[in-house]
Design an enzyme around this catalytic site. Structure first.
Site, PDB file in Angstrom:
ATOM      1  CG  ASN A   1      -0.283  -0.183   2.508  1.00 23.81           C
ATOM      2  OD1 ASN A   1       0.477  -1.135   2.673  1.00 23.81           O
ATOM      3  ND2 ASN A   1      -0.532   0.704   3.453  1.00 23.81           N
TER       4      ASN A   1
ATOM      5  CG  HIS B   1      -2.875  -3.512   8.458  1.00 22.35           C
ATOM      6  ND1 HIS B   1      -3.379  -2.302   8.066  1.00 22.35           N
ATOM      7  CD2 HIS B   1      -1.554  -3.313   8.693  1.00 22.35           C
ATOM      8  CE1 HIS B   1      -2.406  -1.410   8.063  1.00 22.35           C
ATOM      9  NE2 HIS B   1      -1.299  -1.977   8.452  1.00 22.35           N
TER      10      HIS B   1
ATOM     11  CG  HIS C   1      -0.674  -4.524   5.185  1.00 18.40           C
ATOM     12  ND1 HIS C   1      -0.342  -3.212   4.911  1.00 18.40           N
ATOM     13  CD2 HIS C   1      -2.034  -4.543   5.314  1.00 18.40           C
ATOM     14  CE1 HIS C   1      -1.441  -2.481   4.882  1.00 18.40           C
ATOM     15  NE2 HIS C   1      -2.473  -3.252   5.116  1.00 18.40           N
TER      16      HIS C   1
HETATM   17 FE   LIG Z   1       1.516  -2.149   4.215  1.00 17.19          FE
END
Ligand SMILES: [Fe+2]
Length: 463
Positions: free
Chosen positions: A227, A322, A349
Site C-alpha cells: 500500500n 490490518h 503489511h
Molecule cells: Fe503495508
C-alpha cells in the site's frame, strides 16, 4: 508461595487452558523504542562520489527462468549512459543498452532512472557488471541461479515493510550477516514509506534506493507492491496509483503472460514464485483474476516442486492491525491455493511476525454457514513478515485468544530465510533483530505439498 498467590497461579493456568488453543505467542518483549527514519545525512544514504555517479543500483530477475537480469540505477545530474557492461570471470565483455525514464510527483522531479535488461546469461555463474559513463563508473556483481530443476537447492531471504529507520538498517544488516546466506530476496512490499512525508517527499524514495543498494545491487530482489507503493494522493493532483514505484522498479511481468507489472511469476531454481497485488482488482473477470486462473495450471511441480506466493496484505492475520484486510482476496483465491497445493504464502503489511499451521477456510457458500478455518494439509502455511522495521513502528496488539491455527506470533522486527534442500524438504527460519546474527527464533522443516505431503504442523495437539 502464599495461599493467595497459589490460587492466582491456579486461576491463570485454568484460564490459559480454557481459552488459548493456539500455538505460541512469544513471551519475548522487545524494548520499546521510537521508530524514526535515519536522517538524510546518514552514511547509509551517502551519494557515491563523482559527477553523475550511478546510485540506487538494484537488480531483479529479468525473465521467467533466471537467465536474464534487469539492472536499474539513477543518475542525478544528467542522463548519462544506459549501457551495462558485463562479463563472467576471464571471459569477454558484453554490452547491453537500456532506457531512461523520469517522472514528476507534485513538486518533485526524479533523476534519470535507467533500466537495462541483460539476457542470455549462463546459469550458475558469477557476473561482474559496470554502470555509469565518463570518469564515473561503478562495478558490482551477482551470481545467476542454477538451471530450473526439481532438486536444486536454493536459499531465499524474505523481508517486508522495510522502510528506512534505524530498525530497517538493523534488519538489512542482520540479513547480510546471517550465516545462512540468502541468494535472492523475496520482498513482500512497502519499500520506502516516502508517503509518510508531506507531499510524499519522493527524495525518500531516492534515499531508500541508496540505503538498500548494498544488497539490491548484488542479488535480485523479487518485488511485490504494497500500500505504501500506491502514492495515490488526489489532494495534490497525484491520481496515478504506483507512479514512483513503477518508474523505479521493473519486473519481468510479460514473460509470465501478465499484462501488468503488479502481478507476475518467475521460476528460480526449484521454486515457482507467484506475485500478487493486494491493491489491484482481483474480482471475477478482472485481469489479475484471469491471469491467476490461467497461471496455476501452468505450474509443473515435477520441474519446480516449491510453489510460493507473495502478496502484501495477509489472509490469516491474528494481529489487531490490518485485521481482515486480506479477507476479500482470500475469498476469491483461496480455493485455488488449496486445489493447487501452494506450499507457502508470504505477506507483509502487519508490522509483526506470525506463522500459521496449514489452514483453509473454503467450505463456505452463501447458504451453508460453514466458515470455520480448518486444518488442511493441502493448504499453504501463511507467514506474515511485515517486520522490516519501518517508521510506523511495531504492531504489538494481538487478538486474544490466539487462534488455533496460529503457530507462532511475536511483535519483533526481523527477516526470514528459506533453505530449499531438495524436492521434499525446505528449512525455514525467522531471525529477530534483537538476537545475534546466527540465532533462529522460529524454525520449521517444511515438507513439500506435492512430493512429500506429510503433516508438518508444529503446534502440539494441532488437529
Ligand atoms: Fe503495508
Amino acid at each position: 508461595m502464599g495461599v493467595y498467590a497459589y490460587f492466582l497461579v491456579l486461576l491463570l493456568t485454568i484460564y490459559h487452558g480454557a481459552f488459548s488453543n493456539g500455538g505460541i505467542t512469544s513471551s519475548f518483549v522487545r524494548k520499546e523504542a521510537k521508530s524514526i527514519d535515519m536522517p538524510f545525512h546518514s552514511d547509509v544514504f551517502s551519494h557515491p562520489p563523482g559527477y553523475n555517479a550511478p546510485q540506487q543500483v538494484h537488480i531483479t530477475q529479468g525473465d521467467h527462468v533466471g537467465r536474464a537480469v534487469i539492472v536499474s540505477w539513477v543518475t542525478q545530474d544528467e542522463p548519462g549512459s544506459s549501457t551495462v557492461v558485463y562479463w563472467s570471470q576471464n571471459n569477454k565483455k558484453f554490452k547491453s543498452t537500456g532506457r531512461i525514464t523520469t517522472y514528476k510527483y507534485y513538486n518533485y522531479t526524479s533523476g534519470f532512472i535507467h533500466h537495462c535488461k541483460i539476457k542470455n546469461l549462463e546459469f550458475n555463474t558469477k557476473y561482474y557488471y559496470e554502470v555509469g559513463s565518463g570518469g564515473t563508473t561503478r562495478r558490482f556483481w551477482f551470481t545467476t541461479p542454477p538451471p530450473v530443476g526439481p532438486d536444486v537447492p536454493y536459499t531465499f531471504g524474505i523481508m517486508g515493510d522495510l522502510g528506512q529507520t534505524y530498525d530497517s538498517n538493523l534488519t538489512l544488516t542482520h540479513y547480510e550477516m546471517n550465516p545462512v546466506k540468502g541468494q535472492a530476496v523475496l520482498f513482500v512490499g512497502d519499500l520506502s514509506y516516502a508517503d509518510h512525508y508531506e507531499f510524499h517527499d519522493n527524495s525518500r524514495w531516492d534515499s531508500w534506493g541508496r540505503f538498500a543498494e548494498r544488497s539490491t545491487a548484488f542479488q535480485p530482489w523479487i518485488w511485490t507492491a504494497g500500500n505504501h507503493e500506491l502514492d495515490y494522493e488526489p489532494s495534490i493532483g497525484e491520481t496515478k496509483p504506483f507512479k514512483p514505484f513503477l518508474h523505479r522498479y521493473r519486473v519481468p511481468f510479460k514473460e509470465s503472460g501478465s499484462t501488468e507489472p503488479l502481478w507476475y511469476s518467475i521460476k528460480r531454481a526449484s521454486a515457482y514464485i507467484i506475485v500478487l497485488s493486494s491493491y489491484s482488482a482481483y474480482g471475477m473477470y478482472t485481469p489479475q483474476y484471469q491471469w491467476l486462473l490461467e497461471e496455476f495450471p501452468k505450474v509443473n511441480r515435477k520441474e519446480t516442486p516449491w510453489l510460493i506466493v507473495l502478496m502484501h496484505s495477509p489472509w490469516y492475520n491474528s494481529n489487531s492491525y490490518h485485521y481482515m484486510e486480506g479477507e476479500t482476496m482470500r475469498v476469491m483465491f483461496e480455493p485455488w491455493f488449496v486445489q493447487y497445493k501452494v506450499d507457502l504464502v508470504f505477506a507483509g503489511h502487519v508490522h509483526a511476525y506470525e506463522r500459521s499451521e496449514r489452514i483453509s477456510n473454503i467450505a463456505y457458500n452463501i447458504v451453508n454457514g460453514e466458515c470455520t478455518p480448518a486444518h488442511d494439509q493441502s493448504a499453504p502455511v501463511y507467514i506474515t513478515i511485515g517486520d522490516g522495521g519501518n517508521i510506523e513502528g511495531l504492531a504489538n496488539n494481538m487478538t486474544e485468544p490466539q487462534p488455533k491455527y496460529s503457530a507462532f506470533r511475536e511483535a519483533s522486527f526481523g527477516h526470514a530465510t528459506l533453505e530449499i534442500k531438495n524436492r521434499t524438504h525446505a528449512y525455514y527460519s525467522w531471525h529477530r533483530n534483537s538476537d545475534g546474527y546466527a540465532v533462529r527464533a522460529d524454525t520449521v522443516m517444511f515438507y513439500n505439498r506435492f512430493w512429500h505431503p506429510v503433516d508438518d504442523s508444529t503446534t502440539k495437539n494441532y488437529q
